[in-house]
Design a protein around this motif. Structure first.
Motif, mmCIF file in Angstrom:
data_model
loop_
_atom_site.group_PDB
_atom_site.id
_atom_site.type_symbol
_atom_site.label_atom_id
_atom_site.label_comp_id
_atom_site.label_asym_id
_atom_site.label_seq_id
_atom_site.Cartn_x
_atom_site.Cartn_y
_atom_site.Cartn_z
ATOM 1 N N THR A 179 -23.539 -17.167 -61.166
ATOM 2 C CA THR A 179 -23.937 -15.732 -61.743
ATOM 3 C C THR A 179 -23.286 -14.674 -60.952
ATOM 4 N N TYR A 199 -36.934 -18.536 -67.761
ATOM 5 C CA TYR A 199 -36.817 -17.236 -67.918
ATOM 6 C C TYR A 199 -38.147 -16.515 -68.126
ATOM 7 N N ASP A 241 -30.227 -10.209 -67.087
ATOM 8 C CA ASP A 241 -29.883 -10.822 -68.417
ATOM 9 C C ASP A 241 -28.571 -11.664 -68.752
ATOM 10 N N ASP A 242 -27.594 -10.849 -68.083
ATOM 11 C CA ASP A 242 -26.320 -11.395 -68.122
ATOM 12 C C ASP A 242 -26.023 -12.596 -67.221
ATOM 13 N N TYR A 253 -28.297 -14.725 -66.734
ATOM 14 C CA TYR A 253 -28.745 -15.928 -67.308
ATOM 15 C C TYR A 253 -27.887 -16.476 -68.301
ATOM 16 N N TRP A 254 -27.368 -15.722 -69.016
ATOM 17 C CA TRP A 254 -26.312 -16.192 -69.920
ATOM 18 C C TRP A 254 -25.070 -17.015 -69.265
ATOM 19 N N LYS A 255 -24.698 -16.506 -68.307
ATOM 20 C CA LYS A 255 -23.583 -17.117 -67.538
ATOM 21 C C LYS A 255 -24.111 -18.521 -67.149
ATOM 22 N N VAL A 308 -26.380 -20.330 -68.835
ATOM 23 C CA VAL A 308 -26.464 -21.176 -70.046
ATOM 24 C C VAL A 308 -24.992 -21.456 -70.346
ATOM 25 N N GLN A 309 -24.130 -20.678 -70.330
ATOM 26 C CA GLN A 309 -22.775 -21.037 -70.850
ATOM 27 C C GLN A 309 -22.155 -22.134 -69.804
ATOM 28 N N THR A 359 -28.758 -16.988 -82.144
ATOM 29 C CA THR A 359 -29.290 -17.195 -80.598
ATOM 30 C C THR A 359 -28.982 -18.552 -80.221
ATOM 31 N N LYS A 370 -25.737 -19.669 -79.125
ATOM 32 C CA LYS A 370 -25.341 -19.202 -77.848
ATOM 33 C C LYS A 370 -25.681 -20.448 -76.923
ATOM 34 N N TYR A 371 -26.825 -21.264 -77.002
ATOM 35 C CA TYR A 371 -27.227 -22.136 -76.284
ATOM 36 C C TYR A 371 -26.636 -23.538 -76.397
#
Length: 464
Positions: free
Chosen positions: A13, A31, A87-88, A90-92, A94-95, A172, A175-176
């Motif tokens: 992160t 989240y 938010d950013d 979190y997606w890091k 997930v990726q 969306t 993305k997961y």
């Protein structure tokens, strides 16, 4: 979830550890506060006011946040990773998590048939693989993280259902999951309260083309009219079409009803196979075609898939056959209702009801917004075209389909009720052993579910 340490998560992160130990192990992710259900969870949130005492049973807990908390505001037992943007970050996470697994992942969308197709694929693969999948039809966007984290080192394949409540939902989900195989079962008219128009709904489903990984595979029902409206030119992967037409990659022919299911001949690459799929209706054949195409893409041979398919158990309240009151045949199809699934159910009623009195009990179609009147009229057109011997509707909006069917010339007796009590009394009077009753509604209709439960006498039918 494949575990990782706070030290790992801090690096992923690009955060800073401001409280706690970097050796704490993370085994779950969330989240939203209500998603915290176990210890060792990483919670991504920027919420300022939290009742930390209510979370004590879930310690150790890791908080990933862009907020700055004052001294002693957060209990010392909670590890804090400070990030620039929650938010950013979190997606890091997930990726990163998705990137750890190089396995086939199937994403399925469609107006109807997606849950059955997903369960079929899971069942077929389970013969030789460790498979994770969405639970029944639980496919909301808030559940995506938990499904992603269900992929672990032992997982060899994953199958996820992606719903469309509104535009962007499929994208969306992509993305997961980053699927390697995508399936669109069909596109009817549903969720128009959010998608506004049928064209908008078609485009929301077409988001599937954008989320499949490069060189991935898209599986389509070639005969579905609305699916044919999708512009496939932007998709650079491999397209597989299933259906009855000779141009399809997986071709079904000689489709016929059999005891407890459907028989058909499958042709693929010049070879023929006889397939049995449990569950009634031609729509089940299309579900099976998509499922077989998907597992074949993963290396399973068609004969093996056909053998495994025979033991598939179709889902509760999806055209299940029971003995009903007065020894009638009862088709319980109260899982969901769209015009697409209504048409399929009415065709099954016609096929199984040959020589019998055919009674259709139909509830309201939901999630239509301002399109409610038009779609219920379209349902009335289906009823008139396919035909029933007696029509019973339950609910104010369902009455629209009854009135429209009459306007179009339906001459059969029609009864409209606001609730199930009077409907049950009527059915007691008009059904017997020479009657087949279809009851069609969705999981949110208490009146329809109550009536279905009252009509069932035995959990099987004598012919089974």
């Amino acid at each position: 979830m494949k575990p990782l340490t706070v030290k790992n998560l801090t690096m992923i992160t690009a955060g800073n550890l401001v409280q706690g130990s970097e050796e704490v192990l993370i085994q779950h992710g969330a989240y939203r506060l209500k998603q915290v259900k176990k210890p060792n969870t990483a919670l991504f949130t920027g919420i300022r006011i939290v009742d930390w005492k209510s979370l004590e049973s879930f310690y150790p807990l890791v908080l990933v946040t862009d907020r700055t908390y004052s001294r002693n505001e957060v209990p010392r037992q909670i590890t804090i990773i400070k990030v620039t943007d929650t938010d950013d970050s979190y997606w890091k996470f997930v990726q990163f998590y998705r990137s750890q697994f190089n396995i086939p992942i199937v994403a399925i969308t469609g107006t109807s048939g997606k849950t059955t197709t997903k369960e079929m694929i899971k069942h077929l693969l389970s013969a030789e693989k460790n498979v994770t999948a969405t639970t029944l039809s639980s496919n909301s966007r808030t559940a995506s993280l938990q499904y992603l984290l269900s992929i672990e080192d032992e997982t060899q394949a994953a199958v996820f259902e992606t719903a469309v409540g509104s535009p962007g939902d499929v994208r969306t989900a992509g993305k997961y999951f980053k699927p390697t195989i995508g399936i669109i079962t069909n596109i009817g008219a549903h969720h128009l309260n959010y998608c506004k128009t049928l064209e908008g709904y078609i485009q929301a489903k077409a988001e599937m083309l954008d989320i499949i990984q490069p060189n991935g595979t898209l599986i389509l029902n070639a005969e579905d009219v609305n699916t044919q409206k999708i512009d496939l030119s932007r998709f650079q992967g491999h397209i597989i079409k299933v259906g009855k037409h000779i141009s399809c990659d997986y071709i079904a022919s000689n489709i016929r009803y059999d005891k407890n299911g459907m028989l058909f001949n499958l042709y693929h690459k010049g070879k023929g196979y006889e397939i049995f799929v449990p569950g009634f209706g031609e729509h089940q054949v299309y579900n099976a075609l998509a499922a077989i195409a998907a597992v074949c893409e993963m290396g399973m041979a068609i004969p093996q898939a056909a053998k495994q398919l025979q033991s598939f158990r179709h889902l509760n309240k999806q055209l299940q056959l029971f003995e009903g009151i007065n020894h009638c045949m009862l088709l319980d199809d109260t899982w969901s209702i769209t015009t697409t699934s209504l048409e399929a159910a009415l065709k099954v009623l016609t096929a199984l009801g040959e020589g019998k009195k055919k009674v259709a009990v139909i509830g309201t179609i939901t999630d239509l917004g301002s399109w409610g009147y038009i779609i219920h009229e379209q349902a009335g057109e289906l009823i008139h075209r396919i035909g029933v011997d007696v029509l019973v509707t339950i609910g104010e909006h369902a009455r629209i389909m009854a009135d429209h069917a009459i306007d179009l010339g339906l001459s059969s007796p029609v009864y409209t009720f606001k609730n199930s009590t009077l409907a049950y009394k009527l059915l007691q009077e008009i059904v017997d052993k020479n009657t087949i009753v279809l009851i069609k509604g969705d999981m949110y209709s208490e009146e329809v579910h109550k009536l279905a439960a009252e009509l069932i006498i035995k959990k099987s039918f004598p012919s089974e």
